[in-house]
Design a protein around this motif. Structure first.
Motif, PDB file in Angstrom:
ATOM      1  N   ALA A   5       0.834  -1.207   0.000  1.00 15.15           N
ATOM      2  CA  ALA A   5       0.000   0.000   0.000  1.00 15.15           C
ATOM      3  C   ALA A   5       0.868   1.257   0.000  1.00 15.15           C
ATOM      4  N   THR A   6       1.768   1.343  -0.965  1.00 17.99           N
ATOM      5  CA  THR A   6       2.636   2.513  -1.097  1.00 17.99           C
ATOM      6  C   THR A   6       1.784   3.744  -1.381  1.00 17.99           C
ATOM      7  N   CYS A   7       1.982   4.790  -0.599  1.00 15.87           N
ATOM      8  CA  CYS A   7       1.178   6.003  -0.732  1.00 15.87           C
ATOM      9  C   CYS A   7       1.398   6.639  -2.098  1.00 15.87           C
ATOM     10  N   SER A   8       0.298   6.867  -2.805  1.00 15.76           N
ATOM     11  CA  SER A   8       0.376   7.451  -4.143  1.00 15.76           C
ATOM     12  C   SER A   8      -0.078   8.913  -4.191  1.00 15.76           C
ATOM     13  N   ASP A   9      -0.263   9.533  -3.039  1.00 17.92           N
ATOM     14  CA  ASP A   9      -0.689  10.935  -3.005  1.00 17.92           C
ATOM     15  C   ASP A   9       0.529  11.849  -3.048  1.00 17.92           C
ATOM     16  N   GLN A  10       0.831  12.362  -4.236  1.00 17.22           N
ATOM     17  CA  GLN A  10       2.002  13.219  -4.391  1.00 17.22           C
ATOM     18  C   GLN A  10       1.847  14.567  -3.694  1.00 17.22           C
ATOM     19  N   ASN A  11       0.642  14.894  -3.247  1.00 16.87           N
ATOM     20  CA  ASN A  11       0.417  16.135  -2.506  1.00 16.87           C
ATOM     21  C   ASN A  11       0.648  15.979  -1.007  1.00 16.87           C
ATOM     22  N   ASN A  12       1.062  14.781  -0.577  1.00 16.85           N
ATOM     23  CA  ASN A  12       1.365  14.559   0.840  1.00 16.85           C
ATOM     24  C   ASN A  12       2.853  14.202   0.967  1.00 16.85           C
ATOM     25  N   PRO A  13       3.712  15.211   1.143  1.00 20.61           N
ATOM     26  CA  PRO A  13       5.153  14.944   1.185  1.00 20.61           C
ATOM     27  C   PRO A  13       5.582  14.050   2.358  1.00 20.61           C
ATOM     28  N   ASP A  14       4.797  14.009   3.427  1.00 21.39           N
ATOM     29  CA  ASP A  14       5.145  13.156   4.570  1.00 21.39           C
ATOM     30  C   ASP A  14       5.011  11.671   4.237  1.00 21.39           C
ATOM     31  N   LEU A  15       4.066  11.330   3.365  1.00 16.86           N
ATOM     32  CA  LEU A  15       3.752   9.926   3.119  1.00 16.86           C
ATOM     33  C   LEU A  15       4.063   9.431   1.712  1.00 16.86           C
ATOM     34  N   TYR A  16       4.197  10.333   0.748  1.00 16.43           N
ATOM     35  CA  TYR A  16       4.340   9.934  -0.648  1.00 16.43           C
ATOM     36  C   TYR A  16       5.440   8.896  -0.842  1.00 16.43           C
ATOM     37  N   GLN A  17       5.076   7.804  -1.483  1.00 16.32           N
ATOM     38  CA  GLN A  17       5.934   6.668  -1.815  1.00 16.32           C
ATOM     39  C   GLN A  17       6.412   5.872  -0.601  1.00 16.32           C
ATOM     40  N   LYS A  18       5.724   6.025   0.534  1.00 15.09           N
ATOM     41  CA  LYS A  18       6.047   5.220   1.718  1.00 15.09           C
ATOM     42  C   LYS A  18       4.986   4.144   1.884  1.00 15.09           C
ATOM     43  N   PRO A  19       5.374   2.935   2.293  1.00 14.49           N
ATOM     44  CA  PRO A  19       4.383   1.870   2.513  1.00 14.49           C
ATOM     45  C   PRO A  19       3.515   2.176   3.729  1.00 14.49           C
ATOM     46  N   MET A  20       2.203   1.977   3.564  1.00 13.26           N
ATOM     47  CA  MET A  20       1.246   2.254   4.643  1.00 13.26           C
ATOM     48  C   MET A  20       0.725   0.975   5.300  1.00 13.26           C
ATOM     49  N   ALA A  21       0.773  -0.147   4.603  1.00 10.54           N
ATOM     50  CA  ALA A  21       0.237  -1.402   5.144  1.00 10.54           C
ATOM     51  C   ALA A  21       1.013  -1.794   6.399  1.00 10.54           C
ATOM     52  N   GLY A  22       0.281  -2.113   7.444  1.00 10.66           N
ATOM     53  CA  GLY A  22       0.888  -2.563   8.685  1.00 10.66           C
ATOM     54  C   GLY A  22       1.497  -1.473   9.546  1.00 10.66           C
ATOM     55  N   LYS A  23       1.361  -0.223   9.157  1.00  9.99           N
ATOM     56  CA  LYS A  23       1.916   0.893   9.926  1.00  9.99           C
ATOM     57  C   LYS A  23       0.855   1.501  10.836  1.00  9.99           C
ATOM     58  N   ALA A  24       1.306   2.171  11.876  1.00  8.58           N
ATOM     59  CA  ALA A  24       0.416   2.965  12.721  1.00  8.58           C
ATOM     60  C   ALA A  24       0.297   4.322  12.046  1.00  8.58           C
ATOM     61  N   LEU A  25      -0.792   4.525  11.321  1.00 11.85           N
ATOM     62  CA  LEU A  25      -0.975   5.749  10.541  1.00 11.85           C
ATOM     63  C   LEU A  25      -1.442   6.865  11.471  1.00 11.85           C
ATOM     64  N   CYS A  26      -0.580   7.853  11.673  1.00  8.22           N
ATOM     65  CA  CYS A  26      -0.831   8.968  12.587  1.00  8.22           C
ATOM     66  C   CYS A  26      -1.111  10.209  11.756  1.00  8.22           C
ATOM     67  N   LEU A  27      -2.278  10.819  11.947  1.00  3.59           N
ATOM     68  CA  LEU A  27      -2.684  11.921  11.093  1.00  3.59           C
ATOM     69  C   LEU A  27      -3.613  12.871  11.830  1.00  3.59           C
ATOM     70  N   PRO A  28      -3.726  14.102  11.316  1.00  2.00           N
ATOM     71  CA  PRO A  28      -4.658  15.024  11.955  1.00  2.00           C
ATOM     72  C   PRO A  28      -6.102  14.686  11.582  1.00  2.00           C
ATOM     73  N   MET A  29      -6.344  14.476  10.274  1.00  2.00           N
ATOM     74  CA  MET A  29      -7.699  14.239   9.772  1.00  2.00           C
ATOM     75  C   MET A  29      -7.605  13.684   8.360  1.00  2.00           C
ATOM     76  N   THR A  30      -8.720  13.186   7.849  1.00  2.00           N
ATOM     77  CA  THR A  30      -8.772  12.812   6.441  1.00  2.00           C
ATOM     78  C   THR A  30      -9.409  13.958   5.657  1.00  2.00           C
ATOM     79  N   ILE A  31      -9.057  14.010   4.373  1.00  2.00           N
ATOM     80  CA  ILE A  31      -9.590  15.037   3.475  1.00  2.00           C
ATOM     81  C   ILE A  31      -9.958  14.374   2.154  1.00  2.00           C
ATOM     82  N   GLY A  32     -10.669  15.103   1.312  1.00  2.00           N
ATOM     83  CA  GLY A  32     -10.870  14.644  -0.051  1.00  2.00           C
ATOM     84  C   GLY A  32     -12.175  13.914  -0.276  1.00  2.00           C
TER      85      GLY A  32
END
Length: 146
Positions: free
Chosen positions: A42-69
């Motif tokens: 689940a490599t992050c494909s959102d190029q507008n998110n520099p913190d996560l772009y191209q980083k694997p998300m599967a199995g991670k503790a996803l820490c975020l302020p909120m969802t958008i979109g």
């Protein structure tokens, strides 16, 4: 080690490495390519998110302020869980929105891969946690960093 207490939206226990986004998390843009093209990490494909772009998300503790979109956000989270590509848990500094909550709850009820979800952890949580930190989540909404 620091502890934070939030509201358990989907109670559960998890231990995972933190993946931190300081900006809003666009669920569809982040998961779209991995769900369409079979990326099990689940490599992050959102190029507008520099913190996560191209980083694997599967199995991670996803820490975020909120969802958008997109209004598809809940179904994207549920689909990721059904495919086994979900984060280990979702940790929100702010109150969760109804779409993300729906996806996390559906994953907890209908998939074999629940995502413990805790919201309202506070801004101090996002200031304290760094990508790579060990995270432990308890069923009562207690999140330990470190």
């Amino acid at each position: 080690m620091k502890q934070f207490k939030g509201r358990p939206v989907v109670p559960g226990k998890a231990k995972a490495e933190a993946l931190v986004s300081h900006g809003g998390f666009n669920t569809l843009a982040s998961f779209q390519k991995s769900l369409m093209f079979g990326d099990k990490n689940a490599t992050c494909s959102d190029q507008n998110n520099p913190d996560l772009y191209q980083k694997p998300m599967a199995g991670k503790a996803l820490c975020l302020p909120m969802t958008i979109g997109s209004t598809t956000g809940g179904m994207v989270l549920y689909t990721a869980a059904c495919m086994g590509r979900q984060p280990a848990c979702l940790l929100f500094s702010q109150p969760i929105d109804s779409l993300a909550a729906a996806g996390a709850i559906l994953a907890g009820v209908w998939s074999e891969n629940p995502m413990p979800t805790v919201d309202s952890l506070g801004e101090e949580f996002l200031q304290a946690v760094k990508t790579g930190d060990p995270i432990t989540v308890e069923e009562d909404g207690t999140v330990t960093v470190g």
